[in-house]
Every structure is written in C-alpha cells, then in structure tokens.
Design an enzyme around this catalytic site. Sequence first.
Site, PDB file in Angstrom:
ATOM      1  N   ARG A 596      27.118  16.748  33.924  1.00  8.72           N
ATOM      2  CA  ARG A 596      26.761  15.382  34.285  1.00  8.72           C
ATOM      3  C   ARG A 596      25.257  15.303  34.519  1.00  8.72           C
ATOM      4  O   ARG A 596      24.548  14.578  33.836  1.00  8.72           O
ATOM      5  CB  ARG A 596      27.542  14.940  35.532  1.00  8.72           C
ATOM      6  CG  ARG A 596      27.322  13.498  35.920  1.00  8.72           C
ATOM      7  CD  ARG A 596      28.252  13.056  37.039  1.00  8.72           C
ATOM      8  NE  ARG A 596      28.053  13.814  38.272  1.00  8.72           N
ATOM      9  CZ  ARG A 596      28.770  13.642  39.383  1.00  8.72           C
ATOM     10  NH1 ARG A 596      29.759  12.755  39.392  1.00  8.72           N
ATOM     11  NH2 ARG A 596      28.524  14.351  40.464  1.00  8.72           N
ATOM     12  N   TYR A 724      48.262 -18.273  40.506  1.00  9.72           N
ATOM     13  CA  TYR A 724      47.554 -18.550  39.265  1.00  9.72           C
ATOM     14  C   TYR A 724      48.360 -18.073  38.053  1.00  9.72           C
ATOM     15  O   TYR A 724      49.029 -17.039  38.086  1.00  9.72           O
ATOM     16  CB  TYR A 724      46.195 -17.843  39.259  1.00  9.72           C
ATOM     17  CG  TYR A 724      45.145 -18.547  40.089  1.00  9.72           C
ATOM     18  CD1 TYR A 724      44.781 -19.865  39.835  1.00  9.72           C
ATOM     19  CD2 TYR A 724      44.494 -17.871  41.120  1.00  9.72           C
ATOM     20  CE1 TYR A 724      43.806 -20.496  40.584  1.00  9.72           C
ATOM     21  CE2 TYR A 724      43.511 -18.491  41.886  1.00  9.72           C
ATOM     22  CZ  TYR A 724      43.177 -19.812  41.600  1.00  9.72           C
ATOM     23  OH  TYR A 724      42.207 -20.433  42.346  1.00  9.72           O
ATOM     24  N   MET A 773      41.173 -14.475  44.469  1.00 16.25           N
ATOM     25  CA  MET A 773      39.880 -13.980  44.924  1.00 16.25           C
ATOM     26  C   MET A 773      39.888 -13.725  46.432  1.00 16.25           C
ATOM     27  O   MET A 773      39.382 -12.701  46.905  1.00 16.25           O
ATOM     28  CB  MET A 773      38.767 -14.967  44.579  1.00 16.25           C
ATOM     29  CG  MET A 773      37.387 -14.494  45.060  1.00 16.25           C
ATOM     30  SD  MET A 773      36.061 -15.658  44.705  1.00 16.25           S
ATOM     31  CE  MET A 773      35.890 -15.462  42.943  1.00 16.25           C
ATOM     32  N   ASP A 774      40.450 -14.663  47.215  1.00 17.18           N
ATOM     33  CA  ASP A 774      40.379 -14.575  48.675  1.00 17.18           C
ATOM     34  C   ASP A 774      41.745 -14.519  49.346  1.00 17.18           C
ATOM     35  O   ASP A 774      41.810 -14.397  50.571  1.00 17.18           O
ATOM     36  CB  ASP A 774      39.620 -15.786  49.240  1.00 17.18           C
ATOM     37  CG  ASP A 774      38.274 -15.966  48.572  1.00 17.18           C
ATOM     38  OD1 ASP A 774      37.459 -15.043  48.658  1.00 17.18           O
ATOM     39  OD2 ASP A 774      38.061 -17.022  47.947  1.00 17.18           O
TER      40      ASP A 774
END
Length: 829
Positions: A596, A724, A773-774
């Site tokens: 890495r 939704y 979202m909330d």
Amino acid sequence: MSYSIREVTSILEAELHGNVSEDASIDQILIDSRKLLDPASSLFFAIKGERHDAHRFVPDLFEKGLRYFIVSTLPKDLSRFPGAVFMLVEDTLRSLQKLSAWHRKHFHFPVIGITGSNGKTIVKEWLYQLLREDKNIVRSPKSFNSQVGVPLSVWQMKQEHELGIFEAGISKPGEMLNLEKIIMPTIGLITNIGQAHDENFESLTQKVDEKLLLFRNSEVLIYCKDYLMIRDELASMEEGQSLRAFSWSRKTKADLQVGKITRGTADTEIQAVYKNNFIKIKIPFTDEASLENGIHCWAVMLYMGYANELIASRMEFLSPVAMRLELKEGINNCSIINDSYNSDLGSLGIALDFLNQQKQHPRKSLVLSDILQSGKSEHNLYGEVADLLLRKGVNRLIGIGEAISRQSEQFKMETSFYSSTAEFLRHYNNSFFRDETVLLKGARSFGFEDIGKVLQQKAHETVMEVDLGAIVHNLNYYRSKLTPPARLMAMVKAFSYGSGSFEIANVLQFHHVDYLAVAYADEGIELRKAGITVPIMVMNPEEQSYDSMIQFNLEPEIFSFRVLGLFDEAARRNRLLQEGDRKLQIHLKLDTGMHRLGFEEQELNELVVRIKNNKNLCIRSVFSHLAGSDEEEHDPFTHIQIERFARMSTVITSHFDYPILRHILNSAGITRFPNGVFDMVRLGIGLYGIGANEEEQFHLHHVSTLKTTISQIRQIPAGDSIGYSRKGHAEHPMQIATVPIGYADGLSRRLSNGKGKMFVNGKPAPVVGNVCMDMTMIDITNIPANEGDEVIVFGEKFSIQQVARDLGTIPYEVLTNVSRRVKRIYFQD
C-alpha cells in the site's frame, strides 16, 4: 489518624532502607501517582499487577516531593533518592491490605459488609441515604470493592464515625478472605448470586462459599431465601460454623415475609409480615432490580431496630444512584461533567480527579451544593472542601446552598454563592460559562439536573455513549501482553474510530500511552489545542500541512523519497522558528508485503544515506503494516512479513548511533504474534472493544452504545406501503415506530427492508422500508413500547460485530460511519 513510619515498617515486617526521622509519619496512602495531594504525609504503595507495575512511577513521585515508598523491588541506585525511605516487602498489594486491616482494628462501631453478584453499590448508597440522618457514616466511594478498592475504603475510617458500610467484590477463589480481614463486618448482607465471573469458579457452589467467607465472624447475615443456592449453602455449614441469619422471601417463610407487591406508574408498594405484624413501604421505583435492592435495605433497617413507620417515611424519598460520571458537550465551547446525584467528600474527590483528566480547557469550574449529613462541623467540613479544591486546581467555585454560602470566606478562589438552585437559575445568563470544563456536583435534593439542561448543548435524540472505563480496561488488557520496556502507540485516527477526539486522547494520555497516531495533521492539531502533549504520529501527512505539523510538534510518517524531500524542504523553511538545533522526528514506513505504502528493500541503502546526510531530520521509528494478522489462514504470510521487517529495519537501525523504535504489530498481532513485538506495538480497534477472535473478545469490554428514541408510533393497515419508494409493505396490520436516525447519522441504507434491526425493550425490531436521511421505521408489532422509549442500534446486547454481519462488512466501517452530528456522551463508572 496518622502512623509513624517506624510503626508502619513494624506492622508490615518490612526491610527499611533510608534514614527515618523520629517525627516522620503518614496519614494518606497512595496507589495512583497522578492523585498525589500532600507529599509530606503520603505513603506510596508501588503495586505490581498482571497489567501494570507502579514501581516505574517512583522517580516521578520523588520529584514531586513524596518521600515514603512501599516497594517489592528497590531502585537500582538509591543515591538518586536522597532523603527517601523505602520499605521493602515481598508483595505490595498484600502489604496495603495488611496495613488497612491493622487500621480497621482500631474501631469498634458497627460495620455493614455487602457482597453479591449485582446491586452492591446501589444497596450501599441507599443504606447511606436511609441512615445518614442518624449516623456519621463512612462508606466505600463509588464501587471501590476490589482487592485494592476495599483497603482504600476502610482506610477512611476515623474516630468520629459511627457506622461503616463497605462492599466487597471478588473475581476468583481465594480473594474474599483477604477482604474479610480488612472489612471485619459485624452485619453482613449478600444481595444475590449470578453469573458474573463464573469462568473463574469450578461451580456456582464454590462461588457462593467464597462469598460467604466475608461473614465468617459477623453477628448476622441478611439475605434473600429465594436464592436457593445461598440458602442451601448456609444450611450445610458445619457444626460450630453456623451463622445467624436474618432472611426475607417472597415465596417461603422468612423473618421478613414479603406479600403483595403493587406497581404504580412511578412507584411500588410492598406489603410484608414481620414479627406477626403487617407492615408496608413504598419506593419510587418499579423495576425488579430496585424492588430487590429496596427490600434488602428494608431488612437491614428492621434488623437494626428501626420502627417501620420511620423506615417507610424515608423509603418514599429514595433517589437514583448515579453509577457513572458523564462528560457531555456544553454551550459556549464548554465541557460538562455531570455527577449531580450525591455530594460527599469521598465522591467529590473522585469527581475532581475525573475533572483533572480533562485537558481540553485550562479553566476548571465546580458547581457544588451543600454536603448533607457529613457528621462534621460546618466550619471543618467546608474547610476540608476548600483545601481539596485548591489542591485539585479548581479555578472557580459556584456554591449552592445555605451552609456552603455561610462558609464563603474559606474559599480562596473565584467564587459566587446562591441559596438554592432556583436562585442560581434566576441569576444565570448565557455568558456564565465559556471555554471551560464545568463539574456539576450536587446532592439529589438540589435538583442539579435543571442546571445540566441549561448548560448542555441541545442534543439530537440519537446519541453514542462511550464507556471510558472500558477503554482503560482494554488498554490494560493489551498492555498485559507486553513485556517492558515495550511501548504502546494508540490509534486515535478517524475520530478515534468514531468514538471521539480529545475525550479519548485525554484518557489515553492520563494512562501513560507512549504515542498517539492520527490519520491527518488536522486531527493532531485538534488534539494539541485540546491540551494533548503525548507524541503524535501523522500517518497520512499532506504537503500543505507540513508547516502546521512542525508548528504543533507532530511527527510525520515518511513512506517515499518524494514525501521525504517535501518534508525536508518544510524543515529547512521552518529552521529559524525551531528551538536551537532541534531535529524533527520522522517515522519511516517499510513495505513488507502489504503493497500500500512504504519503502521497498532495494531502496534502504539510499534512504540511510539521505537521512545520515540530513541535518534537519531524526528517525524516531521504523515500522510496517501486517496484511492479515487477524486471520489464521494468513499466518504463514504474517510470519514472512515479520521476518522481512526484522531484516529491513536492522539495515536502517545499524547505521545510526541513537535509539530507533521498531513496530509492526496491530491489535490482533499483539495477542497472536508475540515474536513481533520489537520495541512498540500499535493498538487500534482492540482498544475500542473489538477482538480478533472469540478468545480475545472474551477479555475485552464493550465500549460504544448507539441509541435513539421512538419519535412516533402508528398503526398501519394491511396492504399499505411504508417509506420512500414504497419499499415497505404491511402484509398484515402492523405497528411501526419512527426513530430519529438515518443514513446522515451513519445508519447504512443497506440495513433497509428487514436487513437490519434495532432493539426495543430488549426485543428485535426489524427495519421497515428504506432507511431515510434522518429517520427510520421499525416494526414493533409484537413489542410493548411507548413514544419516548429507548432504542438500541448497537450495544452490549447487540454488538457492532452483529451489525457488521448484517451489512456484510467489518466493525471498522460500522464504527467510523457514525456521523459526528451524533452527540457523544462519555461516562466513567
């Protein structure tokens, strides 16, 4: 009480080293070097445990003025400690216990000894609440019930006391006899028997027998007959070893026969028969644990001869016991420590120690209520408080109560006084506190929760609780796997794996980690501004941050010649700003197979030449990263990496005449590859309670709990859609709850549509429809619940690992995804 050093030496049968003056005496014992208050009268016990050795703090304490030490190993050069007295013993912990037991024998007032699997601290604190009006009581601070905590508790006993209440906890056979010799209880109480520490006992019977040893010389044992194992073991005691018992039961004949229990919305009435009389009490709690704890206290008071009318009048006013100190974000860039359920000298000292751990603000304020029923004269009590606050470095005191206000002249610092909480709140305005740490320490009757509501930032209903005590436990577990002088670097990158920033770093600094590591410079700068002075390595230094890193004494990881050249340029630019000819510390990253970042083996000779010819830089450490240390299938490759690192790092270190630290192990590597310790290890996810396997997980404590509350409950008819894109469908009538947490808080949308779940009142509630979202909807059709009830997203009963499995990811992602908008609440038991 004070004891001469010669007296202590004789009691402990210690070997004395150093000259002792005739008037040398001590009245304080110390086991934590960070809590030194009065060097002249303190005796330090350098306790050597499985996970630490306090002998290493002797030089620091000597520099601070302490001169009396109990040690099991003498310093190599005693001439470095002129005027010091060392008492050499075989075992410093046993000596601490022996001295405390000797101290206990000077007192002849009643002592209540409490043990059991659960409820010890609650019962102790409730007995204190119930009896403090009549007795001057000495008791265990918080939950000081261990092999170390008990002697420290009993050492508090003084001639003015009239009653002692001490709790005793054990984790393995052979421990209780030590505690019995120290507590010497006259009245015994065993709360219950459960599964805590079962792994260290051959059977439950063995554990009960061990706990009962606390009462072998007591005049009575108070217990619940419904715990059959306790009852049977008492009955089976040999002739001559029988113990007088005072029992209570809900099921069978007992001294206190509990009958009808009637729960209200906020209290519970308990009826019983005692000495053929019907009696009753009411307690302001409804949960089962509180009922049991309350009845234990009832039984103790009845045995002590209290009239039930008086008991009942006091039981109604029992208050909750704050089992933890909470640290929360406050208004005006303040940090608020809430410990507002009790106020006494012992718990005040503990809370002030926690206050002093916080380095994010130089200014420290205390809001303190009257201390109730201390048994001391008002003048003497607040004289002691004033002296304690000065020694603990408190900058400002806000006293609330008539008694503390009358003693205002004793406090030599910035002060203001108010007769009541209501008066304080009437005068309060938003500018009272700014850029400081504020400790709220009040007796329950003063209602300091109203002050807390004003001072704390208005929080999102979703919070993450972080147990600082668990962080310390996990730190010490990994430390126990190391052999000195191996050092430890703690990873606090990515907001300490989602757990917080300076709050976690403060704890780690207080517990003497050697290094901290952050991902980016701005994380390190934030820590420096919050008072963190421990060396900090930056793992991903960016060119634009080099000047700031030099300004704030941050040490970069150097993984390529390009980065080396750029940082050297910055060092040259800043050379005039540096103190003297100080070289800047750097950490060289080697690539041993992760591929890495890092220097490869063929680049090492050039790297050595470039740094040896550089006047600005100094190598602090050389390190590498393991690719698969937590997975057994990769063990052969891990061994190759360790061998490769040993070879490559030696190429570098052999060319320099100053010490260079070497480290390659991460959390999993510490326990699985002891051959790879070298000079230092890097502790990451394990610190936060996530083990590499079941065996390691068994030894770690749970750290973080993500919780929210029910905003609304609604009934959904069969056939309706939810959320939704109408992804949720009610195939039958449903009851759903909406909770205020969504993907903006770090709850992954991959948990939508039944993939994930939360826990409501201990039962799983699947996610319904898409995570918003909330907000998120969960199915509580078969779960009794109310709006405002707590909802657990992950915690002790539903682990981060389980959430990660539901997501098909790793615990790192779950923890680090929790948004910074989710308020963190830090607590310490």
